[in-house]
Scaffold this motif. Structure first.
Motif, PDB file in Angstrom:
ATOM      1  N   PRO A 219      41.729  46.413  37.149  1.00  0.00           N
ATOM      2  CA  PRO A 219      42.587  45.315  37.604  1.00  0.00           C
ATOM      3  C   PRO A 219      43.462  45.757  38.773  1.00  0.00           C
ATOM      4  O   PRO A 219      44.006  46.864  38.759  1.00  0.00           O
ATOM      5  CB  PRO A 219      43.435  44.990  36.366  1.00  0.00           C
ATOM      6  N   ASP A 220      43.596  44.915  39.774  1.00  0.00           N
ATOM      7  CA  ASP A 220      44.338  45.268  40.989  1.00  0.00           C
ATOM      8  C   ASP A 220      45.022  44.003  41.513  1.00  0.00           C
ATOM      9  O   ASP A 220      44.419  43.221  42.241  1.00  0.00           O
ATOM     10  CB  ASP A 220      43.379  45.845  42.036  1.00  0.00           C
ATOM     11  N   GLU A 221      46.277  43.797  41.142  1.00  0.00           N
ATOM     12  CA  GLU A 221      46.979  42.571  41.508  1.00  0.00           C
ATOM     13  C   GLU A 221      47.048  42.368  43.014  1.00  0.00           C
ATOM     14  O   GLU A 221      46.818  41.265  43.520  1.00  0.00           O
ATOM     15  CB  GLU A 221      48.393  42.570  40.925  1.00  0.00           C
ATOM     16  N   TYR A 224      43.656  41.354  44.343  1.00  0.00           N
ATOM     17  CA  TYR A 224      43.404  39.969  43.942  1.00  0.00           C
ATOM     18  C   TYR A 224      44.202  39.015  44.825  1.00  0.00           C
ATOM     19  O   TYR A 224      43.676  38.005  45.310  1.00  0.00           O
ATOM     20  CB  TYR A 224      43.805  39.743  42.481  1.00  0.00           C
ATOM     21  N   TYR A 225      45.473  39.323  45.016  1.00  0.00           N
ATOM     22  CA  TYR A 225      46.340  38.426  45.784  1.00  0.00           C
ATOM     23  C   TYR A 225      45.869  38.298  47.227  1.00  0.00           C
ATOM     24  O   TYR A 225      45.763  37.184  47.757  1.00  0.00           O
ATOM     25  CB  TYR A 225      47.779  38.938  45.737  1.00  0.00           C
ATOM     26  N   ARG A 226      45.553  39.421  47.865  1.00  0.00           N
ATOM     27  CA  ARG A 226      45.096  39.373  49.267  1.00  0.00           C
ATOM     28  C   ARG A 226      43.813  38.560  49.397  1.00  0.00           C
ATOM     29  O   ARG A 226      43.623  37.821  50.369  1.00  0.00           O
ATOM     30  CB  ARG A 226      44.875  40.794  49.802  1.00  0.00           C
ATOM     31  N   THR A 227      42.929  38.702  48.415  1.00  0.00           N
ATOM     32  CA  THR A 227      41.676  37.946  48.443  1.00  0.00           C
ATOM     33  C   THR A 227      41.928  36.461  48.251  1.00  0.00           C
ATOM     34  O   THR A 227      41.352  35.618  48.955  1.00  0.00           O
ATOM     35  CB  THR A 227      40.729  38.457  47.346  1.00  0.00           C
ATOM     36  N   ARG A 256      36.336  33.054  49.787  1.00  0.00           N
ATOM     37  CA  ARG A 256      36.035  34.341  49.175  1.00  0.00           C
ATOM     38  C   ARG A 256      36.087  34.239  47.655  1.00  0.00           C
ATOM     39  O   ARG A 256      36.622  33.284  47.109  1.00  0.00           O
ATOM     40  CB  ARG A 256      37.036  35.389  49.677  1.00  0.00           C
ATOM     41  N   ARG A 257      35.529  35.250  46.994  1.00  0.00           N
ATOM     42  CA  ARG A 257      35.509  35.204  45.536  1.00  0.00           C
ATOM     43  C   ARG A 257      35.835  36.570  44.947  1.00  0.00           C
ATOM     44  O   ARG A 257      35.663  37.614  45.581  1.00  0.00           O
ATOM     45  CB  ARG A 257      34.172  34.695  45.020  1.00  0.00           C
ATOM     46  N   ILE A 258      36.300  36.511  43.715  1.00  0.00           N
ATOM     47  CA  ILE A 258      36.573  37.714  42.926  1.00  0.00           C
ATOM     48  C   ILE A 258      35.599  37.740  41.760  1.00  0.00           C
ATOM     49  O   ILE A 258      35.553  36.791  40.963  1.00  0.00           O
ATOM     50  CB  ILE A 258      38.019  37.716  42.398  1.00  0.00           C
ATOM     51  N   LEU A 283      45.260  39.489  37.433  1.00  0.00           N
ATOM     52  CA  LEU A 283      44.782  38.248  38.037  1.00  0.00           C
ATOM     53  C   LEU A 283      45.799  37.130  37.835  1.00  0.00           C
ATOM     54  O   LEU A 283      46.104  36.369  38.767  1.00  0.00           O
ATOM     55  CB  LEU A 283      43.438  37.846  37.437  1.00  0.00           C
ATOM     56  N   ALA A 284      46.333  37.014  36.615  1.00  0.00           N
ATOM     57  CA  ALA A 284      47.325  35.976  36.332  1.00  0.00           C
ATOM     58  C   ALA A 284      48.554  36.142  37.219  1.00  0.00           C
ATOM     59  O   ALA A 284      49.095  35.152  37.737  1.00  0.00           O
ATOM     60  CB  ALA A 284      47.717  36.023  34.858  1.00  0.00           C
ATOM     61  N   ASP A 285      48.993  37.376  37.420  1.00  0.00           N
ATOM     62  CA  ASP A 285      50.166  37.614  38.261  1.00  0.00           C
ATOM     63  C   ASP A 285      49.885  37.245  39.714  1.00  0.00           C
ATOM     64  O   ASP A 285      50.755  36.691  40.405  1.00  0.00           O
ATOM     65  CB  ASP A 285      50.593  39.076  38.171  1.00  0.00           C
ATOM     66  N   ALA A 286      48.680  37.547  40.192  1.00  0.00           N
ATOM     67  CA  ALA A 286      48.318  37.185  41.565  1.00  0.00           C
ATOM     68  C   ALA A 286      48.280  35.671  41.732  1.00  0.00           C
ATOM     69  O   ALA A 286      48.790  35.123  42.728  1.00  0.00           O
ATOM     70  CB  ALA A 286      46.973  37.799  41.939  1.00  0.00           C
TER      71      ALA A 286
END
Length: 381
Positions: A219-221, A224-227, A256-258, A283-286
């Protein structure tokens, strides 16, 4: 669209301005309030869910345990567009057989394609205080979900149940338009399910593939946020309905997609293992960061399966996986359910090209589709 626009960092609070550089509509679109038209109060219409005790069944599945609220739920059938028929009904969802080649978003099987119609309404209405319906002109229906805190979620659908508009109305009357279809297809069109991107050229991707499809193993907030906030990778030439986006791979590919590789489903299961639930926190935080900047954001949660099993069974399984992740984001991390839409695609988009069991193909993906489904920097007040 230039590489500079695609690669330019999006400043905090600048998501809409970034999207506006990419969304180039031929004509301006005026977004109307979801409450602007008078309606006639009616009983729960075809295609909706009637609720007793002001709630609906909650089907969050974690560690193979389904938590159910004890309420009576009565599903009704909605009329179908020309060329479509229900071949199976699974868990309140219709799997359609759609006649014709080149059908948008359909798993092709012989002369027809299969497509599952998701149902976000029940997820949005969980624990609501009240839920009522109104008849609008042109055979449309307006559903209003009223929560204990006074927030109202207002959804307008056409006669076939496709969503035209969804808004969140705050107790002070402020309205956030989540998505809005200004065009409203002709009900009698024989090409109702044709791909709206049929005339578009293939995407000319100008950024690295690992920035277009993000697939972190942990997990990488921040990633995720930048994407999520990055602009679409090509011009958005018109507004699409949520259902057009669900059905058209080519339209979805504009953003774009995650790939959420941190959630691993067992074979044949839609259960999120309990120990993996914390993997959704980043992901939820992003998503929450973006919604804090713009409450009218919309995210598409897509479910997928491997290639083992029938098309119909895999469509139903993938739709449950998408709904399960969306429900978990709300139940565990307070992501507003109305900001999430879900869709299952079965085995149609394999990540690993194999007919055998494959864990990487049993996945969920996430996209921010806001610039596809509403004019940016627009909201009814």
């Amino acid at each position: 669209m230039s590489v500079e626009i695609q690669n330019e960092p999006v400043p905090e609070g600048g998501v809409s301005q970034s999207d506006a550089r990419v969304q180039q509509l031929a004509e301006p679109v005026e977004v109307r309030s979801a409450r602007s038209e008078p309606g006639e109060r009616i009983e729960a219409p075809a295609g909706s869910t009637s609720i007793n005790n002001s709630s609906v069944t909650n089907n969050t599945v974690v560690n193979n345990t389904t938590t159910n609220t004890n309420n009576t739920v009565v599903q009704q059938q909605a009329p179908l567009p020309p060329g479509a028929e229900v071949v199976e009904r699974v868990g309140g969802r219709d799997i359609l057989s759609i006649v014709g080649a080149g059908v948008a978003g359909a798993v092709v099987g012989g002369a027809a394609g299969y497509f599952i119609r998701g149902n976000d309404d029940d997820r949005i209405a969980v624990d609501s205080q009240e839920r009522y319906y109104e008849r609008l002109p042109r055979e449309r229906t307006r559903e209003t979900v009223v929560r204990d805190n006074g927030v109202q979620i207002v959804t307008i659908t056409n006669r076939y149940g496709d969503v035209i508009q969804r808004s969140r109305v705050m107790p002070d009357g402020r309205e956030d338009v989540l998505f809005y279809d200004p065009y409203e297809r002709n009900y009698d069109d024989g090409d109702y399910y044709e791909d709206p991107a049929a005339g578009l050229d293939p995407i000319d991707l100008l950024i690295p593939m690992d920035e277009y499809i993000v697939d972190p193993r942990e997990p990488d907030e921040d990633l995720y946020y930048r994407t999520i906030v990055a602009p679409p990778v090509e011009t958005v030439e018109r507004i699409y309905s949520v259902d057009e986006v669900r059905r058209s791979e080519r339209i979805r590919d504009k953003v774009r997609r995650i790939d959420l590789s941190t959630i691993n489903f067992a074979f044949g299961s839609d259960a999120i293992p309990q120990e993996q639930v914390p993997n959704l926190q980043a992901l939820a935080d992003a998503i929450a960061r973006v919604i804090e900047q713009n409450p009218a954001e919309t995210f598409l949660i897509e479910g997928h399966t491997d290639a083992v099993g029938s098309d119909l069974a895999n469509l139903a399984l993938s739709d449950r996986r998408a709904a399960g992740v969306a429900t978990a984001l709300t139940d565990y991390f307070d992501v507003p359910p109305e900001n999430l839409v879900t869709q299952g695609y079965g085995e149609q988009y394999l990540k690993v090209d194999t007919e055998s069991e494959n864990a990487e193909n049993r996945r969920v993906t996430v996209r921010r589709i806001t610039p596809l489904v509403k004019p940016v920097e627009s909201a009814a007040r």
